[in-house]
Design a protein around this motif. Structure first.
Motif, PDB file in Angstrom:
ATOM      1  N   TYR A   1      13.209   8.506  11.043  1.00 36.91           N
ATOM      2  CA  TYR A   1      12.925   7.858   9.760  1.00 36.91           C
ATOM      3  C   TYR A   1      11.830   6.807   9.943  1.00 36.91           C
ATOM      4  O   TYR A   1      10.853   6.773   9.205  1.00 36.91           O
ATOM      5  N   ARG A   2      11.998   5.937  10.938  1.00 34.22           N
ATOM      6  CA  ARG A   2      10.994   4.905  11.210  1.00 34.22           C
ATOM      7  C   ARG A   2       9.636   5.537  11.483  1.00 34.22           C
ATOM      8  O   ARG A   2       8.622   5.129  10.927  1.00 34.22           O
ATOM      9  N   GLU A   3       9.602   6.558  12.311  1.00 31.84           N
ATOM     10  CA  GLU A   3       8.340   7.239  12.631  1.00 31.84           C
ATOM     11  C   GLU A   3       7.731   7.880  11.392  1.00 31.84           C
ATOM     12  O   GLU A   3       6.519   7.849  11.203  1.00 31.84           O
ATOM     13  N   HIS A   4       8.576   8.450  10.550  1.00 30.25           N
ATOM     14  CA  HIS A   4       8.085   9.110   9.334  1.00 30.25           C
ATOM     15  C   HIS A   4       7.439   8.105   8.382  1.00 30.25           C
ATOM     16  O   HIS A   4       6.380   8.375   7.814  1.00 30.25           O
TER      17      HIS A   4
ATOM     18  N   ALA B 181      12.863   8.713   0.867  1.00 31.28           N
ATOM     19  CA  ALA B 181      13.647   8.951   2.080  1.00 31.28           C
ATOM     20  C   ALA B 181      15.090   9.068   1.623  1.00 31.28           C
ATOM     21  O   ALA B 181      15.647   8.109   1.084  1.00 31.28           O
ATOM     22  N   ILE B 182      15.661  10.250   1.800  1.00 35.80           N
ATOM     23  CA  ILE B 182      17.001  10.470   1.265  1.00 35.80           C
ATOM     24  C   ILE B 182      17.981  10.909   2.348  1.00 35.80           C
ATOM     25  O   ILE B 182      17.604  11.501   3.358  1.00 35.80           O
ATOM     26  N   SER B 183      19.228  10.611   2.067  1.00 36.50           N
ATOM     27  CA  SER B 183      20.319  11.133   2.869  1.00 36.50           C
ATOM     28  C   SER B 183      21.076  12.111   1.981  1.00 36.50           C
ATOM     29  O   SER B 183      21.315  11.840   0.802  1.00 36.50           O
ATOM     30  N   ALA B 184      21.404  13.256   2.551  1.00 36.76           N
ATOM     31  CA  ALA B 184      22.112  14.300   1.816  1.00 36.76           C
ATOM     32  C   ALA B 184      23.385  14.658   2.582  1.00 36.76           C
ATOM     33  O   ALA B 184      23.372  14.755   3.811  1.00 36.76           O
ATOM     34  N   GLY B 185      24.453  14.851   1.869  1.00 37.91           N
ATOM     35  CA  GLY B 185      25.740  15.075   2.503  1.00 37.91           C
ATOM     36  C   GLY B 185      25.922  16.431   3.153  1.00 37.91           C
ATOM     37  O   GLY B 185      26.668  16.559   4.115  1.00 37.91           O
TER      38      GLY B 185
ATOM     39  N   ASP C 206       0.811  -1.223   0.000  1.00 36.19           N
ATOM     40  CA  ASP C 206       0.000   0.000   0.000  1.00 36.19           C
ATOM     41  C   ASP C 206       0.844   1.272   0.000  1.00 36.19           C
ATOM     42  O   ASP C 206       0.429   2.291  -0.527  1.00 36.19           O
ATOM     43  N   ARG C 207       2.006   1.200   0.639  1.00 31.03           N
ATOM     44  CA  ARG C 207       2.907   2.351   0.721  1.00 31.03           C
ATOM     45  C   ARG C 207       4.256   1.922   0.152  1.00 31.03           C
ATOM     46  O   ARG C 207       4.799   0.899   0.540  1.00 31.03           O
ATOM     47  N   ILE C 208       4.788   2.728  -0.749  1.00 33.06           N
ATOM     48  CA  ILE C 208       6.053   2.446  -1.428  1.00 33.06           C
ATOM     49  C   ILE C 208       7.059   3.500  -0.998  1.00 33.06           C
ATOM     50  O   ILE C 208       6.802   4.701  -1.124  1.00 33.06           O
ATOM     51  N   VAL C 209       8.200   3.045  -0.498  1.00 33.41           N
ATOM     52  CA  VAL C 209       9.247   3.963  -0.031  1.00 33.41           C
ATOM     53  C   VAL C 209      10.519   3.690  -0.813  1.00 33.41           C
ATOM     54  O   VAL C 209      11.003   2.560  -0.855  1.00 33.41           O
TER      55      VAL C 209
ATOM     56  N   PRO D  24       8.583  13.829   1.939  1.00 36.88           N
ATOM     57  CA  PRO D  24       9.813  13.033   2.001  1.00 36.88           C
ATOM     58  C   PRO D  24      10.457  13.095   3.386  1.00 36.88           C
ATOM     59  O   PRO D  24      10.202  14.022   4.157  1.00 36.88           O
ATOM     60  N   TYR D  25      11.280  12.109   3.658  1.00 37.31           N
ATOM     61  CA  TYR D  25      12.129  12.163   4.848  1.00 37.31           C
ATOM     62  C   TYR D  25      13.527  12.497   4.354  1.00 37.31           C
ATOM     63  O   TYR D  25      14.030  11.855   3.421  1.00 37.31           O
ATOM     64  N   VAL D  26      14.147  13.498   4.961  1.00 33.44           N
ATOM     65  CA  VAL D  26      15.480  13.915   4.548  1.00 33.44           C
ATOM     66  C   VAL D  26      16.402  13.938   5.769  1.00 33.44           C
ATOM     67  O   VAL D  26      16.066  14.531   6.788  1.00 33.44           O
TER      68      VAL D  26
END
Length: 175
Positions: free
Chosen positions: A166-169, A104-108, A58-61, A145-147
């Motif tokens: 992240y988990r909560e998001h 959900a991304i990680s940015a430097g 149902d939800r795609i991450v 989004p989660y960043v």
């Protein structure tokens, strides 16, 4: 609700941030977790398998590091091969309608770098517009989004807090 988390990181074993995030959600009930570079080291994507998994959730991450203001190459290839005309869009292309989609991304860099006047000149929201447009095009609901910023120089306590956020998001507004 079933959640499909697909991590697109070409060096997952070396990624402190993405490994921590993956570990935080990997064992959650109702989550199917997939390390896509491990799944497809030769990049030969099993389109039918991917489409079936999308249909079952149902939800795609999409979880990935921001690469040159975009996604890692396997994610782009995955989009091109899996989201096909007649299935994800176009005539009879309604397989994903009504599902939820999130990145959900990680940015430097620091958060301040991703804004007008910042060193990157653009906000994360602006940089992620192609994913939002894709979501709109395939009929999914685009979730915020989660960043996680400053991924390359994170203290252990900050990383642990980010992984929990992240988990909560991911499970926010979970039906």
């Amino acid at each position: 609700m079933k959640v499909l988390v697909m991590v697109f990181h070409p060096n997952m074993e070396e990624s402190v941030v993405n490994k921590a995030f993956a570990k935080k959600v990997n064992d959650e009930p109702y989550v199917t977790f997939r390390d896509m570079y491990k799944e497809y080291p030769d990049e030969a994507i099993d389109v039918e398998k991917e489409q079936r998994l999308l249909e079952e959730h149902d939800r795609i991450v999409f979880q990935f590091p921001l690469y040159w203001y975009s996604s890692p190459p396997l994610l782009k290839k995955w989009l091109d091969h899996v989201l096909l005309y007649g299935w994800a869009y176009g005539t009879n292309g309604t397989a994903l309608h009504g599902k939820e989609f999130m990145v959900a991304i990680s940015a430097g860099a620091l958060e301040e770098a991703y804004q007008a006047g910042g060193s990157n000149h653009y906000s994360i929201s602006e940089l992620l517009k192609p994913f939002q447009a894709t979501s709109n095009f395939i009929g999914t609901t685009y979730l915020p989004p989660y960043v996680f910023y400053q991924a390359g120089s994170t203290e252990e306590s900050v990383l642990a807090e980010g992984a929990e956020q992240y988990r909560e998001h991911i499970f926010k507004s979970f039906k």
